[in-house]
Design an enzyme around this catalytic site. Structure first.
Site, PDB file in Angstrom:
ATOM      1  N   GLU A  43      -4.972   6.731   1.335  1.00  0.00           N
ATOM      2  CA  GLU A  43      -4.184   7.702   2.098  1.00  0.00           C
ATOM      3  C   GLU A  43      -4.189   8.998   1.291  1.00  0.00           C
ATOM      4  O   GLU A  43      -3.826   8.978   0.107  1.00  0.00           O
ATOM      5  CB  GLU A  43      -2.752   7.189   2.283  1.00  0.00           C
ATOM      6  N   ARG A 267      -2.745  -6.788  -6.729  1.00  0.00           N
ATOM      7  CA  ARG A 267      -2.881  -5.399  -7.152  1.00  0.00           C
ATOM      8  C   ARG A 267      -2.795  -5.320  -8.670  1.00  0.00           C
ATOM      9  O   ARG A 267      -2.255  -6.205  -9.332  1.00  0.00           O
ATOM     10  CB  ARG A 267      -1.849  -4.507  -6.486  1.00  0.00           C
ATOM     11  N   LYS A 277       2.621   6.366  -5.927  1.00  0.00           N
ATOM     12  CA  LYS A 277       2.279   7.774  -5.755  1.00  0.00           C
ATOM     13  C   LYS A 277       3.531   8.634  -5.598  1.00  0.00           C
ATOM     14  O   LYS A 277       3.557   9.784  -6.023  1.00  0.00           O
ATOM     15  CB  LYS A 277       1.355   7.941  -4.544  1.00  0.00           C
TER      16      LYS A 277
END
Ligand code: ATP
Ligand code: MG
Length: 564
Positions: A43, A267, A277
């Site tokens: 993204e 992850r 983020k």
């Protein structure tokens, strides 16, 4: 410690990970004609970090291994947080890591197709427009133990739904007034299957589609279909998306489109590191760091500026492996990887960070010798260079002790050491200022020990690095420490700001002296300063004002942890 971490230092082939096993089985079964097409779907709402690097290495690496390809797809379905600055940095970082995508796509390119499919689902009686507020929808979703409540708008006719959905698109309603939902099952044990939202109204300009749209698809409605449009064979994502998989499959099945499949892996989490983020953006906006590429940031651009190489990051990604369960990787493993790589490739130089002047009293005044130094003992092809030696030099303050303990093999009154590539020197006299502070050492050298060779077999244990005081160049040296002082910086006591774990001393700027061969460096050039660590030329460096970032010290804390 996890089993993955133990593979460090192993030679030979590592066992196949579960994704490789799945892909090999698919190829063997002739699925999709044996083709492999993966994608990396960031993204564009921030810079990529080391966790993304792991995902990039995995997606591109698997495709490379099995003769396939990888698409870069910007998952730009949320107009409010996304920006072209991020798009550009993402592309730069992927290329720098050493990968090239087959196609550059944007989820926003699929808005029209996604919209048509939404109408198709409405016509099939599988989607409806809901007038409930966000709050009502949330409340009526039920809980894990209790079924949800059906919306009063759930049984609208196909015609009414089509009409309302078209008017949503046409901009007739305000944000939040209506949503489009999939009609699945309000009592489904998986909460995500309880009539998930497909579209919401957001009157905002999108960085690519401008004001063309005021309805935007949700992640779950956009992602699987985007995979399907591109004919992605293996859609790899992180573990938290495993509960989304039934929905991913549901949309694809109901639309009867290309059957992409989703697979989840754990992850990457790193100790002493935050990777959200949102949090990284906060550090940038509040100027707690110099920017997204601050050398203390876990971003790819930060690691690059710190002195990491693409090879070291790819090596790290491979060492971490692919796990099915969440774990935390020790930051020292990342440091180990860059050390391994730079040890082979970085040329050696001498620099003194905390200088103490040494005058060699029996060395002729005004004389300068150009001594030969090896650029890299690990790589003969790196050749040799000349280092000037003169009567006055600097050594590291730590390399001298007036009253040394027994095992101190460096310089002390009456003791002899070797100066790297130069001579043996012996300390004859210690000069102090009026405060009793040592300001200078008077030493004598043995001319017969040129090149650091013992002239008569007498042993000298300590070897010191040094620079010639008359030739050395001043340089700004930035010593970085961990940005967070807690190994688990996301773990914050209730009611406290998440930034409480920030290490207030993560940057120390000092002035040191470097040998003159370093005058002509370029940004991001990397060196080992002998006995000190690996250093990299910062973007702020100019020929008149050299700036070096310490990438990592020479001390390997990882080997200790791994029991090497
Ligand atoms: P954030 O939640 O902080 O915004 P994100 O995971 O949503 O991060 P994306 O840009 O959506 O960020 O991620 C792009 C791809 O990178 C996704 O496929 C995601 O699974 C993967 N990814 C992100 N973080 C990690 C991580 N820590 N380890 C492995 N893969 C990751
Ligand atoms: Mg995401």
């Amino acid at each position: 410690m996890t089993e993955n971490e133990l593979t460090i230092g192993d030679s030979g082939e590592r066992p196949k990970n579960f994704l490789e096993e799945i892909i090999e089985a698919d190829i063997k079964a002739g699925k999709h004609g044996g083709k492999v097409l993966t994608r990396f779907p960031p993204e564009p709402n921030g810079y990529l970090h080391i966790g993304h690097a792991k995902s990039i290495c995995l997606n591109f690496g698997l495709a490379q291994k099995y003769g396939g390809k990888t698409n870069l797809r910007f998952d730009d379905t949320n107009p409010v947080k996304e920006d072209v600055e991020y798009v550009n940095s993402i592309k730069e970082d992927i290329r720098w890591l050493g990968f090239e995508w087959a196609n550059e796509f944007y989820a926003s390119d699929y808005f029209e197709q996604l919209y048509e499919w939404a109408e198709e689902l409405i016509k099939k009686g599988l989607a409806y427009v809901d007038d409930q507020t966000q709050e009502e929808i949330r409340k009526n979703r039920g809980t894990v133990t209790q079924p949800g409540k059906e919306s009063p708008w759930r049984n609208r006719s196909v015609e009414e739904n089509l009409d309302l959905f078209r008017r949503m698109r046409a901009g007739e309603f305000n944000d939040g007034e209506k949503v489009l939902r999939a009609k699945i099952d309000m009592a489904h044990p998986n909460m995500l299957m309880r009539d998930p939202i497909m579209y919401r109204i957001i009157h905002a300009e999108h960085h690519r589609t401008g004001n063309k749209w005021c309805i935007y698809p949700m992640y779950d409605y956009a992602h699987g279909q985007s995979d399907s449009i591109e004919k992605i064979t293996h859609s790899i994502c992180t573990l938290e998306f495993d509960v989304h998989r039934p929905l991913y499959d549901w949309f694809i099945e109901k639309l009867g489109i290309f059957p992409s499949k989703q697979y989840e892996f754990a992850r990457l989490n790193l100790s002493y590191t935050v990777m959200s983020k949102r949090k990284l953006l906060e550090l940038v906006q509040q100027k707690i760091v110099m920017g997204w590429d601050d050398p203390r940031m876990p971003t790819i651009s930060g690691l690059r500026r710190r002195g990491y190489t693409p090879e070291s990051i790819r090596y790290f990604a491979d060492k971490v492996g692919v796990a099915k369960r969440d774990n935390v990787i020790d930051l020292s493993l990342l440091e180990f990887c860059v050390r391994e790589d730079l040890n082979k490739r970085a040329e050696r130089r001498m620099a003194v960070l905390n200088p103490l002047k040494v005058v060699i009293t029996n060395y002729p005044e005004g004389q300068v010798e150009e001594l030969e130094a090896v650029n890299n003992p690990e790589d003969e092809s790196a050749g040799k260079r000349k280092v000037p030696f003169s009567r006055e030099i600097y050594i590291e303050r730590d390399d001298f002790m007036e009253n040394p303990p027994k095992k101190f093999f460096r310089l002390a009154p009456g003791k002899e050491v070797r100066l790297r590539y130069a001579y043996f020197i012996k300390c004859d006299e210690v000069i102090k200022d009026e405060n009793g502070e040592i300001v200078e050492l008077r030493c004598s050298y043995d001319p017969a020990s040129r090149g650091g060779q013992s002239p008569d077999g007498r042993k000298v244990k300590g070897t010191l690095h040094w620079v010639s005081a008359t030739h050395a160049v001043k340089a700004e040296i930035r010593l970085f420490d961990r940005l967070f002082s807690s190994p688990d910086p996301n773990n914050v006591p209730e009611g406290q700001d998440w930034k409480v774990n920030i290490n207030p001393d993560s940057l120390k700027v000092i002035e040191g002296y470097v040998e003159p061969a370093l005058k002509d460096v370029k940004h991001l050039d990397k060196f080992q300063f002998e006995r000190l660590g690996y250093f990299c030329v910062d973007y702020d460096s100019t020929p008149d004002h050299l700036v070096f970032n310490r990438t990592v010290t020479l001390k390997d804390t990882w080997a200790k942890i791994a029991g090497k």
